[in-house]
Scaffold this active site. Sequence first.
Site, PDB file in Angstrom:
ATOM      1  N   LYS A 185      37.294  45.737  24.863  1.00 39.82           N
ATOM      2  CA  LYS A 185      37.982  47.023  24.956  1.00 39.82           C
ATOM      3  C   LYS A 185      39.231  47.025  24.080  1.00 39.82           C
ATOM      4  CE  LYS A 185      40.225  50.246  28.089  1.00 39.82           C
ATOM      5  NZ  LYS A 185      40.523  50.653  29.479  1.00 39.82           N
ATOM      6  N   GLU A 191      39.496  34.735  23.723  1.00 37.27           N
ATOM      7  CA  GLU A 191      38.196  34.057  23.854  1.00 37.27           C
ATOM      8  C   GLU A 191      37.140  34.784  23.009  1.00 37.27           C
ATOM      9  OE1 GLU A 191      40.148  35.120  26.330  1.00 37.27           O
ATOM     10  OE2 GLU A 191      40.005  33.840  28.104  1.00 37.27           O
ATOM     11  N   GLY A 243      37.821  48.193  32.053  1.00 41.99           N
ATOM     12  CA  GLY A 243      36.898  47.115  31.681  1.00 41.99           C
ATOM     13  C   GLY A 243      35.863  46.842  32.756  1.00 41.99           C
ATOM     14  N   ARG A 244      36.317  46.722  34.026  1.00 43.39           N
ATOM     15  CA  ARG A 244      35.388  46.368  35.096  1.00 43.39           C
ATOM     16  C   ARG A 244      34.518  47.556  35.519  1.00 43.39           C
ATOM     17  NH1 ARG A 244      40.640  45.977  36.161  1.00 43.39           N
ATOM     18  NH2 ARG A 244      41.613  47.422  37.682  1.00 43.39           N
ATOM     19  N   GLU A 329      40.006  42.390  40.886  1.00 48.49           N
ATOM     20  CA  GLU A 329      40.922  42.813  39.823  1.00 48.49           C
ATOM     21  C   GLU A 329      41.424  44.235  40.109  1.00 48.49           C
ATOM     22  OE1 GLU A 329      39.959  43.394  35.321  1.00 48.49           O
ATOM     23  OE2 GLU A 329      40.693  41.334  35.500  1.00 48.49           O
ATOM     24  N   HIS A 360      20.090  27.951  52.316  1.00 48.50           N
ATOM     25  CA  HIS A 360      19.921  26.493  52.218  1.00 48.50           C
ATOM     26  C   HIS A 360      21.166  25.848  51.621  1.00 48.50           C
ATOM     27  CE1 HIS A 360      15.610  27.001  53.086  1.00 48.50           C
ATOM     28  NE2 HIS A 360      15.764  28.130  52.426  1.00 48.50           N
ATOM     29  N   LYS A 475      47.863  34.553  30.166  1.00 45.76           N
ATOM     30  CA  LYS A 475      47.609  34.683  28.722  1.00 45.76           C
ATOM     31  C   LYS A 475      48.889  34.380  27.931  1.00 45.76           C
ATOM     32  CE  LYS A 475      44.234  38.457  29.325  1.00 45.76           C
ATOM     33  NZ  LYS A 475      43.937  39.885  29.025  1.00 45.76           N
TER      34      LYS A 475
HETATM   35  O1  F6P Z   1      42.182  39.692  31.262  1.00 46.30           O
HETATM   36  C1  F6P Z   1      41.467  40.565  32.081  1.00 46.30           C
HETATM   37  C2  F6P Z   1      40.758  41.572  31.215  1.00 46.30           C
HETATM   38  O2  F6P Z   1      41.674  42.409  30.581  1.00 46.30           O
HETATM   39  C3  F6P Z   1      39.761  42.378  32.014  1.00 46.30           C
HETATM   40  O3  F6P Z   1      40.362  43.451  32.697  1.00 46.30           O
HETATM   41  C4  F6P Z   1      38.809  42.788  30.939  1.00 46.30           C
HETATM   42  O4  F6P Z   1      37.577  43.232  31.456  1.00 46.30           O
HETATM   43  C5  F6P Z   1      38.691  41.485  30.138  1.00 46.30           C
HETATM   44  O5  F6P Z   1      39.997  40.903  30.201  1.00 46.30           O
HETATM   45  C6  F6P Z   1      38.226  41.639  28.714  1.00 46.30           C
HETATM   46  O6  F6P Z   1      39.100  42.517  28.043  1.00 46.30           O
HETATM   47  P1  F6P Z   1      38.586  43.144  26.639  1.00 46.30           P
HETATM   48  O7  F6P Z   1      37.343  43.944  26.972  1.00 46.30           O
HETATM   49  O8  F6P Z   1      39.719  43.969  26.157  1.00 46.30           O
HETATM   50  O9  F6P Z   1      38.251  41.987  25.726  1.00 46.30           O
END
Ligand code: F6P
Length: 502
Positions: A185, A191, A243-244, A329, A360, A475
């Site tokens: 987003k 990452e 995002g979620r 979140e 189990h 972060k």
């Molecule tokens: O660090 C949490 C977060 O911002 C989430 O809310 C989000 O879904 C995820 O990292 C990835 O963010 P992006 O889609 O901006 O890479």
Amino acid sequence: MASQTELQQLNDRLEAEAQQMAATDLASLMHAEGRDALVLKQDDLWVDITRQPIRTDSLDMLCALAEARNLAENITQLFDGTHINRTEDRPVVHMGLRHPDRHKSEGWKQLAEFAEQLRNAGQITDVVNIGIGGSDLGPAMLAQALGPACDGPRLHFVGNVDPAHIHDVLASCTPEQTLFIVTSKTFTTQETLANATLATSWLERHGMRSDEAMVAVTAAPDMANRWGIDKDRIFSFEDGVGGRYSVWSAVGLAVMIGCGSARFAEVLAGAYDMDCHFRTAPFDQNLPVIMGLLRIWHRQFMGRVSYGLMAYDQRLARFAAWAQQLEMESNGKSVDMNGQTLSHPAAPLIWGEPGTNAQHSFFQWLHQGAEIHPIDILVSRTPYLRGEDALSKDAHRQLVINAIAQAEALALGQKNPDNPHQHFAGNRPSILVSWDRSTPFAIGRLLALYEHITIVSGFIWGINSFDQFGVELGKKMARALDEGTGLSHFSKAAQSFMQTLD
Ligand code: F6P
């Protein structure tokens, strides 16, 4: 909105009711006349709350709490574009992505055209979605949940910055037949950018140009273009899509390629069906409202820390992981929208694994542990398989029987005062959520149900369920360690550890 005094009086009544229900044997409630009226239905979607520590009075009080907290007005504003995400001054717009009008939009046409062209050409055998959090959990879970409905290229989801993740995925991919979707987003997530760089390097090592084999999905198209993705290979979505809550948007592109735009539209139609129910059903028949109120009942009035989600459906193996981010979140906060400290804890710990496997593993703890942990048990009543032969149908029948048996065993228990090791106290509550078959429509409807459960409890708690400032400190400290700035702020152990890293 009720006055503070009225709210306090209602809270006091709910606390007294909770104490009374906690002391009431679930078995006696479950066998009461007319108890099966507490199986709520929205077409073939059934929500059985008969094994909950509640009676009609409890539900009436909880619905009164919803009224007192202005839930109806909150729901109206959720859908009408009011900037209810006040800390970021944004509306919440993900529901609009599943409205039938979406299919007339230019954005939809671009996604559908790209997906269908790629599926029909047959050149791409593997699609690798690079993303994390909401840019990974939703599409990865949905791709698996759709099972045989995903009949296109193989879909892979890479999120962790651990290079083993992408290396293990690319080991089975051919560069000329692989498409990368860089999904972010903000297009700033470290990452995701690290994995996108690894993917670019892999392509170039095999003589491929990344601008042929890579597209981006983002709410920050300029950032994606600056990173190196051509403007005409960027699929964007609105900032008001959290995002979620984003799987319905272009974030679902990998899934659309996997299942085709028509089936993806069926997923959206199921979610839209739930939106309509949520907006129109009276609270006492409203599935998200009742389930959201029961989340509050267990968390705030019964003092239960965790809430388990046990999908008796192997294709929903990642459902709990998706719901973890969704709830924790959204509502893992300790202040309300106005920054006032909450008088009670909010989001429960969401956890879970598929049944029957979970039986189990940790069901021992659920049955005989000292504490009570509420769970949802989710199951489709008939299988969604290709060629539903008799043996498979019987295996699915065993799955459903186990789901019901566990719900009953947890609630009824089996008293054995003579042998404590064999004593089952019972009174373990569950909600049995079931539907006919796990079609794309049913899956979309289920995901929207759980989104609204989180939103309902957030509204009633007065929380902003749509920001996530709590993810920023980690972060920031990672960046400082990486850049070697402000190290004296860190512990001696961290400083020593950093010296061991080259
Ligand atoms: O660090 C949490 C977060 O911002 C989430 O809310 C989000 O879904 C995820 O990292 C990835 O963010 P992006 O889609 O901006 O890479």
